[in-house]
Design a protein around this motif. Structure first.
Motif, short mmCIF file in Angstrom:
data_model
loop_
_atom_site.label_atom_id
_atom_site.label_comp_id
_atom_site.label_asym_id
_atom_site.label_seq_id
_atom_site.Cartn_x
_atom_site.Cartn_y
_atom_site.Cartn_z
N LEU A 315 0.87 -1.20 0.00
CA LEU A 315 0.00 0.00 0.00
C LEU A 315 0.89 1.23 0.00
O LEU A 315 0.65 2.19 -0.74
N PRO A 334 8.19 3.95 2.78
CA PRO A 334 8.14 2.86 3.78
C PRO A 334 6.80 2.72 4.47
O PRO A 334 6.17 3.71 4.83
N ASN A 339 -0.96 1.33 10.92
CA ASN A 339 -2.35 0.85 10.75
C ASN A 339 -3.37 1.98 10.60
O ASN A 339 -4.57 1.72 10.51
N ALA A 341 -4.30 4.24 8.35
CA ALA A 341 -5.18 4.41 7.18
C ALA A 341 -5.55 3.07 6.55
O ALA A 341 -6.38 3.03 5.65
N SER A 353 -6.66 2.95 2.90
CA SER A 353 -5.66 3.71 2.15
C SER A 353 -4.34 3.55 2.88
O SER A 353 -4.12 2.54 3.52
N LEU A 355 -1.33 5.94 5.17
CA LEU A 355 -0.89 7.24 5.70
C LEU A 355 0.23 7.82 4.84
O LEU A 355 0.23 9.01 4.52
#
Ligand code: NAP
Ligand code: SF4
Length: 675
Positions: A315, A334, A339, A341, A353, A355
């Motif tokens: 992600l 990185p 956790n 988003a 999504s 962060l």
């Protein structure tokens, strides 16, 4: 010669070859549930273009009773096949491979129709499951097999059968949840009948040239979980039944041991997967807190597994593998394991999504395209809001200058990285530094930007951040009162007895900082395992130490206070709040809520309780640390607006209330995409 020979080596599965050793692990993104299959397809295709060898979709239900939630995506009809075909086609066009995860949630299904081997309610769901009879079990197996057949029809390269994390199949395997006395319960042979039958019948139905990944729980982290001996036995049976690959799962969702949060040491559970190596001939995958090519390579080089699964890192950066291949590993955005988003969104019913990368799961909506007109952009503030804006602006072709009065970039991230358990923030700031250099962004550090400095720029962005809130508590000017900034920057002496005013994210973080001394447990795997009560599953069922968690004593006696009468940490992340609370409880931090702050004097902090200001109490403390939230720092924005200049104000300078990096980065990136 690559630095990552093991990670980038192909893997021959006989009937097909994977181009490297990276699996994108399954994530419930919520995309399938939007019904926008173009969006789903683009999410996976973007990652296929990033050269990951094989992806696994989020969990897809084989039937209503097994779906994680009412309305969750299923694979049961021709319409489902048609929708999923859009995804597989797009992934194959991009040169990728994708398997569909079949997830039967059993008693974790959040609905009144949930079923399980025995009527044992889960501590994380309000719904007691119905016990299945023989016909009911047969139906679940044939529904799972049917989902695999339909997945094959939809063009998937394979399926992953979810047998870990405490879901349906896992619930049959251990006596914690299987109390049956028929052929599906009792002896271990009976309890593993279900996974073996599921794999055997799936193989029979899909033929030989189709990947079947079986996700096997290596360490349950719940009472009466499996032992390593049993896990190896099951792995051999699953191999015989026709699995192509074994992927490993770590801990049930109800486990009270963190398994993927940022405070979990990197590759914390690779040693558990390693116990399977040599016992089966098919490839074995390890996972959990593997987030850089270096860590992934070391896990493979040491023989802990044949492949690594990374989910959240995909992600944060869809092109993780491609950048690794191209010698650009330092440009990989990185995953910091927060956790905030991803999983917090999933469990909050919101679309996933990231962060670090707000484009994750928003690929079709947040597009970063070359700018029509190249502009000069001034950004004041080198915190996450300013840096993210700068990077996206520069990627689009603008010429960017960042001003910050600090001598280093990172803003509040530099404070976060001081917290034990938040070491990942070092890598996050390093990544920003690399990107600033790579994109030729000009840095003007160590000087306060004035309105005159910003003359002549086409766009001015104010990301000056926040300042600590003034609480106005009588006595707050005393020598024993310090702000969290002074504490985290090492500018304040803190005594042995501490009162922390404010129990938001920063109050929790500062308390964590103050109760530790010496090496952070996150940097010391044996210490961390002992702290959380994790034992070798070869010796203790489920990998739970009989003596329970064994934390080191606290470095200080901390009292964490808030005015609200609610549970401490209620507003922290959905999937991490319990960890922060448990970690502080283990260090004997006392949580005091519902207070009025009366005054501070040399003895400590005087509080009372309730509207009537009753029960006056002295919290004896050598030091009082203020963590009472933030206010926007927008003097420069106001000056510029007074001069009639048009500015964009973002991040904490815009809205400070409950500001965090997720909102700041999202706002900055979205603004930059439009300039
Ligand atoms: P925050 O989350 O808004 O918390 C501020 C705290 O101060 C609250 O406990 C509040 O509780 C108290 N407070 C507010 N006004 C006060 C006043 N006038 N006098 C005394 N106490 C007062 O702010 P923060 O802790 O500074 O954190 C800033 C942001 O960073 C937040 O969004 C936070 O979630 C985020 N953050 C997140 C993490 C994480 O782990 N995810 C870590 C650090 C920071 P009462 O009003 O009940 O007293
Ligand atoms: Fe990783 Fe945090 Fe992004 Fe989730 S939100 S993928 S944990 S960086």
């Amino acid at each position: 010669m690559t630095q990552y020979p093991n990670l980038l080596a192909p893997l021959d599965l006989g009937f097909t070859t994977l181009k490297n050793r990276v699996l994108m692990g399954s994530m419930h993104t919520g995309l399938e549930e939007t019904g926008d299959w173009n969006r789903v397809a683009e999410f996976y295709a973007e990652r296929a273009r990033g050269d990951v060898a094989l992806m696994v979709t989020g969990g897809i239900g084989p039937n209503l009773e097994g779906s994680v939630l009412p309305g969750a995506a299923m694979m049961t009809t021709d319409k489902d096949v048609a929708n999923h075909s859009i995804v597989t086609q797009r992934v194959h066009d991009a040169g990728g491979k994708i398997a569909m995860q079949i997830l039967h949630a059993g008693r974790y299904a959040y609905g009144p129709k949930c079923v399980a081997p025995s009527p044992v309610k889960s501590p994380i769901s309000p719904f007691p499951p119905a016990e299945l009879d023989e016909d009911g079990i047969e139906k679940q197996i044939s529904d799972i097999v049917n989902a695999a057949v339909l997945a094959q029809k939809a063009g998937y390269d394979g399926v992953e059968i979810m047998g870990s994390e405490g879901y349906f199949i896992n619930q049959f395997i251990v006596t914690h949840t299987n109390k049956r006395t028929d052929r599906w319960g009792g002896s271990y042979e009976n309890r593993i009948r279900l996974p073996i039958e599921v794999v055997r019948r799936t193989r029979e139905a899909v033929g030989s040239d189709f990947i079947i990944i079986y996700r096997l729980s290596m360490i349950d982290l719940v009472p009466n979980g499996s032992t390593t001996e049993e896990v190896i036995h099951l792995a051999k049976e699953v191999e015989k039944a026709g699995a192509t690959i074994i992927n490993t799962g770590i801990g049930w969702h109800e486990a009270r041991v963190p398994t993927i949060a940022t405070s979990v040491p990197r590759r914390a559970f690779a040693w558990v997967t390693q116990k399977l190596m040599g016992h089966v001939q098919i490839p074995v995958i390890t996972s959990n807190r593997i987030n850089t090519p270096e860590v992934a390579e070391s896990v493979l080089a040491e023989g802990c597994a044949d492949m690594v699964s990374m989910a959240r890192p995909m992600l944060a950066d869809a092109h993780f593998v491609r950048k690794t291949q191209d010698g650009l590993a330092d440009q990989i955005a990185p995953c910091i394991g927060c956790n905030q988003a991803c999983l917090d969104h999933t469990f909050g019913g919101k679309l996933t999504s990231c962060l670090v990368n707000p484009r994750a799961c928003h690929e079709t909506e947040l597009e970063i395209k070359p700018a029509e007109t190249a502009k000069t952009v001034a950004i004041v503030g080198a915190g996450p809001a300013g840096l993210s804006t700068a990077i996206t602006c520069a990627e689009r072709g603008h010429t960017v200058t960042i001003f910050d009065r600090d001598r280093e970039i990172g803003g509040q991230l530099n404070m976060a990285k001081q917290i034990p358990g938040k070491e990942e923030f070092h890598g996050f700031v390093d990544w920003y530094r690399t990107m600033v250099a790579t994109l030729d962004i000009t840095l003007k550090l160590g000087q306060e930007a004035t309105a005159a400095d910003l003359d002549g720029f086409d766009e001015i962005i104010i990301a000056t951040g926040v300042k600590p809130r003034d609480t106005g508590i009588p006595g707050q000017d005393g020598a024993n009162v310090v702000s969290y900034i002074d504490v985290l920057r090492g500018k304040a002496e803190v005594g042995k007895r501490v009162a922390v005013v404010g129990a938001g994210g920063i109050g929790f973080d500062v308390s964590e900082f103050l109760v530790h001394e010496g090496e952070s447990p996150t940097e010391n795997l044996p210490g961390w395992l002992k702290e959380w009560g994790v034992a070798d599953p070869a010796q203790h069922r489920g990998g739970l130490a009989p003596e329970g968690p064994q934390p080191e004593g606290p470095a200080r006696q901390v009292t964490l206070l808030q005015r609200k009468a609610e549970k401490h940490g209620k507003r922290l992340g959905k999937t991490t709040g319990w960890i922060h609370r448990a970690a502080l409880k283990m260090k004997d931090v006392s949580f005091v809520g519902g207070v009025n702050y009366e005054r501070i004097d040399a003895d400590g902090l005087h509080v009372s309780f309730g509207e009537a200001r009753e029960n006056p109490t002295l919290i004896e403390a050598d030091t009082i640390v203020m963590c009472a939230g933030q206010e926007p720092l927008r003097v420069l924005a106001d000056d510029l607006e007074a001069l009639g200049k048009s500015v964009h104000v973002i991040g904490g300078a815009d809205v400070a209330a409950e500001l965090d990096a997720k909102r700041a980065i999202n706002q900055g990136t979205r603004l930059a995409a439009t300039l």
